[in-house]
Write an enzyme that holds these catalytic residues in place. Structure first.
Site, PDB file in Angstrom:
ATOM      1  N   LYS A 113     -10.639  -0.650  10.384  1.00 36.40           N
ATOM      2  CA  LYS A 113     -10.841  -1.797   9.490  1.00 36.40           C
ATOM      3  C   LYS A 113     -11.256  -3.037  10.275  1.00 36.40           C
ATOM      4  O   LYS A 113     -11.360  -4.133   9.737  1.00 36.40           O
ATOM      5  CB  LYS A 113      -9.558  -2.077   8.699  1.00 36.40           C
ATOM      6  CG  LYS A 113      -9.209  -0.944   7.725  1.00 36.40           C
ATOM      7  CD  LYS A 113      -8.046  -1.317   6.859  1.00 36.40           C
ATOM      8  CE  LYS A 113      -7.419  -0.121   6.177  1.00 36.40           C
ATOM      9  NZ  LYS A 113      -8.184   0.381   5.041  1.00 36.40           N
ATOM     10  N   GLN A 157      -4.856  -5.262   6.715  1.00 34.07           N
ATOM     11  CA  GLN A 157      -5.925  -6.125   6.198  1.00 34.07           C
ATOM     12  C   GLN A 157      -5.963  -7.493   6.873  1.00 34.07           C
ATOM     13  O   GLN A 157      -6.911  -8.244   6.653  1.00 34.07           O
ATOM     14  CB  GLN A 157      -5.764  -6.326   4.676  1.00 34.07           C
ATOM     15  CG  GLN A 157      -5.875  -5.054   3.859  1.00 34.07           C
ATOM     16  CD  GLN A 157      -7.271  -4.434   3.885  1.00 34.07           C
ATOM     17  OE1 GLN A 157      -8.266  -5.101   4.175  1.00 34.07           O
ATOM     18  NE2 GLN A 157      -7.362  -3.158   3.554  1.00 34.07           N
ATOM     19  N   HIS A 188       0.868  -1.184   0.000  1.00 31.05           N
ATOM     20  CA  HIS A 188       0.000   0.000   0.000  1.00 31.05           C
ATOM     21  C   HIS A 188       0.907   1.238   0.000  1.00 31.05           C
ATOM     22  O   HIS A 188       2.041   1.173   0.489  1.00 31.05           O
ATOM     23  CB  HIS A 188      -0.831  -0.049   1.286  1.00 31.05           C
ATOM     24  CG  HIS A 188      -1.900   0.986   1.418  1.00 31.05           C
ATOM     25  ND1 HIS A 188      -1.650   2.267   1.845  1.00 31.05           N
ATOM     26  CD2 HIS A 188      -3.235   0.928   1.200  1.00 31.05           C
ATOM     27  CE1 HIS A 188      -2.785   2.945   1.893  1.00 31.05           C
ATOM     28  NE2 HIS A 188      -3.769   2.154   1.504  1.00 31.05           N
ATOM     29  N   ASP A 190       2.808  -4.926   7.626  1.00 31.33           N
ATOM     30  CA  ASP A 190       1.611  -4.102   7.460  1.00 31.33           C
ATOM     31  C   ASP A 190       0.416  -5.040   7.600  1.00 31.33           C
ATOM     32  O   ASP A 190       0.091  -5.806   6.681  1.00 31.33           O
ATOM     33  CB  ASP A 190       1.641  -3.428   6.081  1.00 31.33           C
ATOM     34  CG  ASP A 190       0.358  -2.658   5.795  1.00 31.33           C
ATOM     35  OD1 ASP A 190      -0.615  -2.802   6.561  1.00 31.33           O
ATOM     36  OD2 ASP A 190       0.322  -1.936   4.785  1.00 31.33           O
ATOM     37  N   CYS A 245      -4.777   2.805  -3.589  1.00 29.65           N
ATOM     38  CA  CYS A 245      -3.498   3.202  -2.953  1.00 29.65           C
ATOM     39  C   CYS A 245      -2.423   2.142  -3.139  1.00 29.65           C
ATOM     40  O   CYS A 245      -1.645   1.866  -2.204  1.00 29.65           O
ATOM     41  CB  CYS A 245      -3.685   3.502  -1.473  1.00 29.65           C
ATOM     42  SG  CYS A 245      -4.717   4.916  -1.177  1.00 29.65           S
TER      43      CYS A 245
HETATM   44  C1  LIG Z   1      -2.729  -2.879   3.286  1.00 29.19           C
HETATM   45  C2  LIG Z   1      -2.978  -1.505   3.826  1.00 29.19           C
HETATM   46  N1  LIG Z   1      -1.985  -0.835   4.406  1.00 29.19           N
HETATM   47  C3  LIG Z   1      -2.153   0.389   4.915  1.00 29.19           C
HETATM   48  C4  LIG Z   1      -3.371   1.025   4.853  1.00 29.19           C
HETATM   49  C5  LIG Z   1      -3.519   2.399   5.432  1.00 29.19           C
HETATM   50  O1  LIG Z   1      -4.397   2.384   6.500  1.00 29.19           O
HETATM   51  P1  LIG Z   1      -4.878   3.750   7.183  1.00 29.19           P
HETATM   52  O2  LIG Z   1      -5.386   4.622   6.062  1.00 29.19           O
HETATM   53  O3  LIG Z   1      -5.936   3.339   8.134  1.00 29.19           O
HETATM   54  O4  LIG Z   1      -3.689   4.360   7.847  1.00 29.19           O
HETATM   55  C6  LIG Z   1      -4.439   0.372   4.232  1.00 29.19           C
HETATM   56  C7  LIG Z   1      -5.742   1.045   4.074  1.00 29.19           C
HETATM   57  O5  LIG Z   1      -6.462   0.812   3.147  1.00 29.19           O
HETATM   58  C8  LIG Z   1      -4.230  -0.925   3.713  1.00 29.19           C
HETATM   59  O6  LIG Z   1      -5.228  -1.599   3.121  1.00 29.19           O
END
Ligand SMILES: Cc1ncc(COP(=O)(O)O)c(C=O)c1O
Length: 395
Positions: free
Chosen positions: A215, A192, A113, A189, A353
């Site tokens: 999430k 998800q 991401h 990370d 993203c």
């Molecule tokens: C795999 C992954 N990493 C990071 C993020 C970023 O999360 P946040 O916007 O809650 O900081 C997301 C959000 O969609 C994500 O799906």
């Protein structure tokens, strides 16, 4: 279960809401909404330094979130952040700046991401460090051979546990073992994966794990960074201010030694109280059983979409998340999503993203349907019926 989520009673454009945008954010049960309302109506105060009753209640509410996170994920250290993005940026600033030096390398993957790419690019602009990307293969998995062969001078491996575009679950045990063998730290990370799985942080052996409350049925604006004791000792404070200090004089300051060292300023108290309730709600879910149900629905959905002529991205294996990204051969994704919205279906379109991944797949976006525990197979069937009707009328 659905009765506990007030929003699921809503109609959208005269149709019952079918919410398939859970990889972006999940809906909130009444217990979370009520806990936050209750805090503001009854206990609102600032945390940590007050001696009065309300300050005590607010502090207990905030700190009980940290306790719940440590217990759920078996972690020694849980720093509360604004979300996954801030947690990863915190690692870059607090650990990266203090522990990386000229010629060091960081490994990322092509399926990260943006929040696990841009902070490292920014750091690489500041410091003479190299970023290496593990390629995604045609079967949507990481090229593990190339990963293992790229470990020279690597000090940190940053990897997404479950891709938010493909739903693919990466082999983190293998990744962590290779990284450790080569003396590198690992940042996971888990944005998800934490919502779907019980991850034993100490057991898997990662050094950092970032995820977001919103999430996993919690509020927006809060998340966490789990840190191993070893990595925690190597982190330098990033944001300075109240709460993170022990003493301040005009000659200098000393810092807290616990997680508060990285939580400068008034923290997210109501959000922490809401997240604690969300974690309690998740405790009532049989995660494995629900996961099996959802991945079976996702597989069925992927098969039907392929039969309709769509290109589906991802493999939907046993451990993967119920995320189905697809494209119609000719119809514009935004148009299709608008037609679905007119019939009550909430899906996401665009690059999610993850532009480097989409570049690798040679596409500019997908339509993404992502399921969570309150979704039913009947909703998935009605989604296919609705798409069939739309395609008959408009394509
Ligand atoms: C795999 C992954 N990493 C990071 C993020 C970023 O999360 P946040 O916007 O809650 O900081 C997301 C959000 O969609 C994500 O799906």
């Amino acid at each position: 279960m659905r009765d506990q989520f007030p929003i699921l009673q809503r109609e959208i454009n005269g149709h019952p809401l079918v919410y398939f945008d859970n990889a972006a954010t999940t809906q909130k049960p009444s217990s979370v909404i009520n806990a936050m309302n209750h805090y503001y109506a009854n206990s609102n105060a600032n945390v940590h330094r007050g001696v009065h009753t309300l300050a005590g209640e607010a502090t207990e509410g905030y700190e009980s979130c940290r306790t719940s996170l440590k217990k759920r994920f078996n972690a020694d250290r849980a720093i509360i952040t604004s979300g996954t993005t801030e947690a990863i940026n915190l690692v870059a600033h607090s650990w990266g700046r203090a522990n990386l030096s000229d010629g060091d390398a960081i490994i990322l993957t092509e399926m990260e991401h943006h929040s696990d790419i841009v902070p490292w690019q920014m750091l690489a602009e500041e410091m003479n460090i190299e970023l290496r990307y593990v390629p995604v293969q045609n079967d949507f998995t990481l090229d593990m051979e190339l990963f293992e062969a790229s470990m020279k001078d690597v000090k940190l491996v940053c990897v997404v546990h479950i891709s938010n575009v493909l739903g693919v679950c990466n082999p983190i045990e293998q990744i962590i073992s290779i990284a450790k063998k080569n003396g590198a730290k690992v940042l996971l990370d888990a944005a998800q994966s934490a919502p779907h799985q019980l991850i034993n942080f100490k057991q898997i052996g990662a050094d950092f794990m970032a995820f977001s409350a919103h999430k996993m049925c919690g509020p927006t604006g809060i998340g966490a960074l789990l840190v191993s004791n070893e990595a925690f000792a190597e982190m330098k404070p990033f944001m300075g201010g109240g709460d993170m200090i022990e003493t301040v004089s005009i000659h200098g300051s000393t810092y807290q030694t616990n997680e508060q060292k990285f939580e400068a300023g008034t923290p997210r108290i109501a959000e922490a109280i809401g997240w604690t309730e969300a974690l309690k709600w998740l405790d009532t879910i049989d995660l494995e059983k629900e996961h099996t149900r959802l991945i079976e629905s996702a597989r069925w959905l992927a098969t039907k979409l392929r039969e309709m002529g769509m290109t589906v991205y991802g493999r939907h294996d046993e451990d993967d998340a119920a995320v189905v990204s697809f494209l119609h051969p000719t119809m514009n994704s935004e148009d299709l999503a608008h037609l679905l919205d007119a019939r009550g279906f909430a899906v996401r379109t665009g690059h999610h993203c993850a532009q480097p991944l989409l570049d690798r797949l040679e596409i500019s976006g997908t339509i993404r349907a992502s399921l969570y525990f309150y979704n039913t197979h009947e909703e998935v069937v009605s989604f296919i019926d609705c798409l069939t009707e739309i395609l008959e009328r408009f394509s």
